[in-house]
Design a protein around this motif. Structure first.
Motif, PDB file in Angstrom:
ATOM      1  N   HIS A   4      -1.523  13.020 -53.749  1.00  0.00           N
ATOM      2  CA  HIS A   4      -2.549  12.249 -53.723  1.00  0.00           C
ATOM      3  C   HIS A   4      -2.195  10.603 -53.223  1.00  0.00           C
ATOM      4  O   HIS A   4      -2.631   9.893 -53.617  1.00  0.00           O
ATOM      5  N   LEU A   5      -1.177  10.742 -52.242  1.00  0.00           N
ATOM      6  CA  LEU A   5      -0.503   9.526 -52.028  1.00  0.00           C
ATOM      7  C   LEU A   5      -1.538   8.877 -51.005  1.00  0.00           C
ATOM      8  O   LEU A   5      -2.322   9.374 -50.353  1.00  0.00           O
ATOM      9  N   SER A   6      -1.487   7.642 -51.192  1.00  0.00           N
ATOM     10  CA  SER A   6      -2.637   6.630 -50.584  1.00  0.00           C
ATOM     11  C   SER A   6      -2.442   6.669 -48.993  1.00  0.00           C
ATOM     12  O   SER A   6      -1.218   6.852 -48.775  1.00  0.00           O
ATOM     13  N   ASP A   7      -3.388   6.478 -48.405  1.00  0.00           N
ATOM     14  CA  ASP A   7      -3.367   6.097 -46.926  1.00  0.00           C
ATOM     15  C   ASP A   7      -2.254   5.002 -46.624  1.00  0.00           C
ATOM     16  O   ASP A   7      -1.624   5.036 -45.663  1.00  0.00           O
ATOM     17  N   ARG A   8      -2.306   3.988 -47.366  1.00  0.00           N
ATOM     18  CA  ARG A   8      -1.440   2.846 -47.280  1.00  0.00           C
ATOM     19  C   ARG A   8      -0.152   3.097 -47.244  1.00  0.00           C
ATOM     20  O   ARG A   8       0.497   2.822 -46.395  1.00  0.00           O
ATOM     21  N   ILE A   9       0.426   4.254 -48.257  1.00  0.00           N
ATOM     22  CA  ILE A   9       1.634   4.437 -48.245  1.00  0.00           C
ATOM     23  C   ILE A   9       2.237   5.661 -47.044  1.00  0.00           C
ATOM     24  O   ILE A   9       3.110   5.449 -46.745  1.00  0.00           O
ATOM     25  N   LYS A  10       1.119   6.240 -46.872  1.00  0.00           N
ATOM     26  CA  LYS A  10       1.258   7.392 -45.854  1.00  0.00           C
ATOM     27  C   LYS A  10       1.548   6.590 -44.416  1.00  0.00           C
ATOM     28  O   LYS A  10       2.279   7.078 -43.644  1.00  0.00           O
ATOM     29  N   ASP A 117      -6.656  -8.997 -38.935  1.00  0.00           N
ATOM     30  CA  ASP A 117      -6.062 -10.264 -38.018  1.00  0.00           C
ATOM     31  C   ASP A 117      -4.883 -10.076 -37.546  1.00  0.00           C
ATOM     32  O   ASP A 117      -4.295  -9.075 -37.971  1.00  0.00           O
ATOM     33  N   GLU A 118      -4.687 -10.587 -36.442  1.00  0.00           N
ATOM     34  CA  GLU A 118      -3.510 -10.261 -35.358  1.00  0.00           C
ATOM     35  C   GLU A 118      -2.315 -11.102 -35.967  1.00  0.00           C
ATOM     36  O   GLU A 118      -2.626 -12.337 -36.039  1.00  0.00           O
ATOM     37  N   VAL A 119      -1.289 -10.606 -35.922  1.00  0.00           N
ATOM     38  CA  VAL A 119      -0.218 -11.450 -36.103  1.00  0.00           C
ATOM     39  C   VAL A 119       0.741 -10.997 -34.789  1.00  0.00           C
ATOM     40  O   VAL A 119       1.182 -10.060 -34.671  1.00  0.00           O
ATOM     41  N   ILE A 120       1.174 -12.084 -34.210  1.00  0.00           N
ATOM     42  CA  ILE A 120       2.117 -12.050 -33.013  1.00  0.00           C
ATOM     43  C   ILE A 120       3.482 -11.897 -33.485  1.00  0.00           C
ATOM     44  O   ILE A 120       4.040 -12.788 -34.279  1.00  0.00           O
ATOM     45  N   LEU A 121       4.222 -10.845 -32.911  1.00  0.00           N
ATOM     46  CA  LEU A 121       5.731 -10.545 -33.313  1.00  0.00           C
ATOM     47  C   LEU A 121       6.330 -10.580 -31.973  1.00  0.00           C
ATOM     48  O   LEU A 121       6.410  -9.636 -31.445  1.00  0.00           O
ATOM     49  N   PRO A 122       7.132 -11.562 -31.512  1.00  0.00           N
ATOM     50  CA  PRO A 122       7.872 -11.696 -30.245  1.00  0.00           C
ATOM     51  C   PRO A 122       8.956 -10.373 -30.671  1.00  0.00           C
ATOM     52  O   PRO A 122       9.639 -10.432 -31.812  1.00  0.00           O
ATOM     53  N   ALA A 123       8.998  -9.464 -29.896  1.00  0.00           N
ATOM     54  CA  ALA A 123      10.074  -8.314 -29.991  1.00  0.00           C
ATOM     55  C   ALA A 123      11.166  -8.409 -29.241  1.00  0.00           C
ATOM     56  O   ALA A 123      11.032  -8.859 -28.054  1.00  0.00           O
ATOM     57  N   PRO A 124      12.327  -8.063 -29.624  1.00  0.00           N
ATOM     58  CA  PRO A 124      12.581  -7.829 -30.987  1.00  0.00           C
ATOM     59  C   PRO A 124      12.361  -8.435 -32.141  1.00  0.00           C
ATOM     60  O   PRO A 124      12.474  -9.647 -32.171  1.00  0.00           O
ATOM     61  N   PHE A 125      11.894  -8.050 -33.225  1.00  0.00           N
ATOM     62  CA  PHE A 125      11.600  -8.528 -34.642  1.00  0.00           C
ATOM     63  C   PHE A 125      12.160  -8.027 -35.753  1.00  0.00           C
ATOM     64  O   PHE A 125      12.596  -6.599 -35.333  1.00  0.00           O
ATOM     65  N   TRP A 126      12.302  -8.528 -36.680  1.00  0.00           N
ATOM     66  CA  TRP A 126      12.903  -8.133 -37.917  1.00  0.00           C
ATOM     67  C   TRP A 126      12.163  -6.887 -38.394  1.00  0.00           C
ATOM     68  O   TRP A 126      10.948  -7.101 -38.531  1.00  0.00           O
ATOM     69  N   VAL A 127      12.925  -5.618 -38.532  1.00  0.00           N
ATOM     70  CA  VAL A 127      12.237  -4.546 -38.885  1.00  0.00           C
ATOM     71  C   VAL A 127      10.969  -4.475 -39.966  1.00  0.00           C
ATOM     72  O   VAL A 127      10.212  -3.766 -39.582  1.00  0.00           O
ATOM     73  N   SER A 128      11.101  -5.206 -41.070  1.00  0.00           N
ATOM     74  CA  SER A 128      10.210  -5.242 -41.886  1.00  0.00           C
ATOM     75  C   SER A 128       8.718  -5.785 -41.685  1.00  0.00           C
ATOM     76  O   SER A 128       7.577  -5.788 -42.307  1.00  0.00           O
ATOM     77  N   TYR A 129       8.838  -6.893 -40.591  1.00  0.00           N
ATOM     78  CA  TYR A 129       7.668  -7.774 -40.213  1.00  0.00           C
ATOM     79  C   TYR A 129       6.323  -6.768 -40.020  1.00  0.00           C
ATOM     80  O   TYR A 129       5.250  -7.132 -40.495  1.00  0.00           O
ATOM     81  N   SER A 130       6.477  -5.853 -39.131  1.00  0.00           N
ATOM     82  CA  SER A 130       5.432  -5.071 -38.851  1.00  0.00           C
ATOM     83  C   SER A 130       4.880  -4.296 -40.031  1.00  0.00           C
ATOM     84  O   SER A 130       3.563  -4.466 -40.222  1.00  0.00           O
ATOM     85  N   ASP A 131       5.731  -3.602 -40.782  1.00  0.00           N
ATOM     86  CA  ASP A 131       4.993  -2.941 -41.886  1.00  0.00           C
ATOM     87  C   ASP A 131       4.291  -3.908 -43.063  1.00  0.00           C
ATOM     88  O   ASP A 131       3.429  -3.505 -43.769  1.00  0.00           O
ATOM     89  N   ILE A 132       5.203  -5.309 -43.246  1.00  0.00           N
ATOM     90  CA  ILE A 132       4.369  -5.895 -44.481  1.00  0.00           C
ATOM     91  C   ILE A 132       3.204  -6.482 -43.835  1.00  0.00           C
ATOM     92  O   ILE A 132       2.432  -6.423 -44.603  1.00  0.00           O
ATOM     93  N   VAL A 133       3.028  -6.524 -42.253  1.00  0.00           N
ATOM     94  CA  VAL A 133       1.811  -7.348 -41.745  1.00  0.00           C
ATOM     95  C   VAL A 133       0.755  -6.067 -42.185  1.00  0.00           C
ATOM     96  O   VAL A 133      -0.515  -6.367 -42.296  1.00  0.00           O
ATOM     97  N   LYS A 134       1.144  -4.804 -42.049  1.00  0.00           N
ATOM     98  CA  LYS A 134       0.199  -3.719 -41.875  1.00  0.00           C
ATOM     99  C   LYS A 134      -0.169  -3.436 -43.330  1.00  0.00           C
ATOM    100  O   LYS A 134      -1.425  -3.239 -43.576  1.00  0.00           O
ATOM    101  N   ILE A 135       0.581  -3.728 -44.309  1.00  0.00           N
ATOM    102  CA  ILE A 135       0.424  -3.520 -45.712  1.00  0.00           C
ATOM    103  C   ILE A 135      -0.984  -4.612 -46.065  1.00  0.00           C
ATOM    104  O   ILE A 135      -1.649  -4.324 -47.004  1.00  0.00           O
ATOM    105  N   ALA A 136      -0.788  -5.812 -45.493  1.00  0.00           N
ATOM    106  CA  ALA A 136      -1.917  -6.798 -45.782  1.00  0.00           C
ATOM    107  C   ALA A 136      -2.934  -6.458 -44.919  1.00  0.00           C
ATOM    108  O   ALA A 136      -3.687  -7.383 -44.853  1.00  0.00           O
ATOM    109  N   GLU A 137      -2.958  -5.351 -44.232  1.00  0.00           N
ATOM    110  CA  GLU A 137      -4.229  -5.014 -43.327  1.00  0.00           C
ATOM    111  C   GLU A 137      -4.191  -5.825 -42.058  1.00  0.00           C
ATOM    112  O   GLU A 137      -5.228  -5.695 -41.235  1.00  0.00           O
TER     113      GLU A 137
END
Ligand code: PMP
Ligand code: GLU
Length: 394
Positions: A4-10, A117-137
């Motif tokens: 029953h994992l959440s969609d968030r973690i999946k 809300d959109e967050v601009i990430l100049p790529a390459p960016f540090w690996v965790s930025y993208s997932d941290i932003v997604k966790i916060a929707e």
């Protein structure tokens, strides 16, 4: 039992840096002679004076819950550090201490972003930025750069990426993974775009500020019009080799600091007491105490560039800071090496792990599919051996 994992973690990716480090550890456990160049972790011991401060803190019984936003003395030391090193004036009420800069980033995302809300990430960016932003929707919006512009985002690219939904811009300088350092003029040019869009906030991740071979570090918060919109993120993992001690911090507008404290109060109650006391000693020390590490990284950078430059097919820029090189290895795509077809950077990185016993990280994790990241936070002996193995299997 069903799962029953959440969609968030999946929907979340595993941290590629930590996953590669775990894989290298596992292979070492099986008896393989792996050289780990995947993790961004200084290979020095923590300076003695910091260890002494931690031991003293234990003896002095710093064992209770700390204030959620950090000890007052530590926040004072951070305020002084911001003034001394960055010419930024923050009151203690604008500072929040957290369990690593990674948590500081997560706090900021959770307190500023609304869904979509959109967050601009100049790529390459540090690996965790993208997932941290997604966790916060939030929605990460990648702005690709290439080795031709030293992996830096231009003002035109920034302007083009901005939409009515843009809420933030996140970047690191010196950059993990490219090692690029934005100059004052380059930051001023980006700021000139941002002043036209007053609803955009900036996360300026300055955790590598001291590991800068180009000259003075520049904080975007110090540029006209940016102070009230910038969250300056920093920590002690890199400059003081304190990765496992887990202390990071922000200097930010008071309303952001307050909100991060509220959030953290429900999540961790604050950062570790002993590590906070030790961090006071670290931040109050003159830079001369850590200069030896910076000099060593500089020498290693030059060595790695020279050795990798001798391998045909590696296209390199000259990283001016941090402790990574980020070569473009796309010239290998479509080739078959020892029976393995290399189609992308992940194949290439895996090939190096399997054939050369050298762990690196695929650029795909950082939003650049043509590159791999090699950390040179390793001894000269290991670096020489690793690169000679890489050369042999290519
Ligand atoms: N930002 C960047 C750019 C990093 O490379 C890292 C990883 N070390 C962090 C933040 C997180 O650091 P910390 O160890 O303080 O969580
Ligand atoms: N930040 C380091 C890196 O990029 C350590 C790993 C991590 O925190 O994810 O390798």
């Amino acid at each position: 039992m069903s799962n029953h994992l959440s969609d968030r973690i999946k929907n979340m990716s595993t941290s590629a840096t930590l996953a590669m480090a775990a894989k290298a550890r596992e292979l070492r456990g099986q008896g393989k002679d792996i050289i780990g160049l995947s993790l961004g972790e200084p290979d020095f011991n923590i300076p003695e004076f910091i260890k002494e401060a931690a031991k003293q803190a234990i003896d002095d019984n710093y064992s209770s819950y700390t204030p959620v936003d950090g000890y007052a003395e530590l926040k004072q030391a951070i305020a002084q550090k911001f003034k001394r090193d960055n010419n930024l004036v923050y009151k203690v009420s604008q500072i929040v201490v957290s369990t690593g800069a990674k948590q500081s980033l997560a706090n900021v995302a959770m307190t500023i972003l609304n869904a979509e809300d959109e967050v601009i990430l100049p790529a390459p960016f540090w690996v965790s930025y993208s997932d941290i932003v997604k966790i916060a929707e939030g929605v990460p919006v990648q702005v690709p750069t290439s080795i031709d512009t030293d992996f830096k985002m231009t003002p035109d690219q920034l302007e083009e990426a901005i939409t009515p939904k843009t809420r933030m811009l996140w970047f690191s300088s010196p950059c993990n993974p490219s090692g690029s350092v934005y100059s004052k003029e380059e930051l001023e040019a980006l700021a000139a775009v941002l002043v036209k869009h007053p609803n955009i906030y900036i996360v300026s991740d300055e955790i590598y500020e001291h590991i800068n071979f180009a000259g003075d570090h520049v904080s975007i918060a110090g540029i006209d019009g940016m102070y009230d919109r910038t969250i300056t993120v920093n920590g002690v993992s890199k400059a003081f080799a304190m990765t496992g001690w887990r202390i990071g911090y922000i200097g930010a507008p008071e309303w952001v600091a307050k909100a991060c404290t509220k959030f953290q109060g429900q999540i961790t109650s604050g950062a570790n007491a002993i590590a906070q006391r030790a961090t006071i000693a670290a931040l109050e020390a003159p830079k001369s105490k850590i200069q030896f590490m910076i000099d060593e990284f500089h020498q290693r950078r030059d060595l790695v560039l020279q050795l990798l430059g001798e391998i045909q097919g590696f296209n390199l820029n000259v990283p001016e800071g941090a402790f990574y090189v980020f070569p473009d290895i796309s010239s290998f795509f479509g080739k078959t090496l020892r029976g393995t077809e290399i189609q992308n950077a992940s194949d290439f990185s895996l090939y190096l792990l399997e054939q050369a016993n050298v762990a690196t990280v695929t650029g795909e994790a950082f939003g650049n599919p043509n590159c791999i990241r090699i950390s040179y936070a390793a001894s000269e002996k290991e670096l020489r051996e690793a690169i000679s193995r890489i050369a042999a299997v290519l």
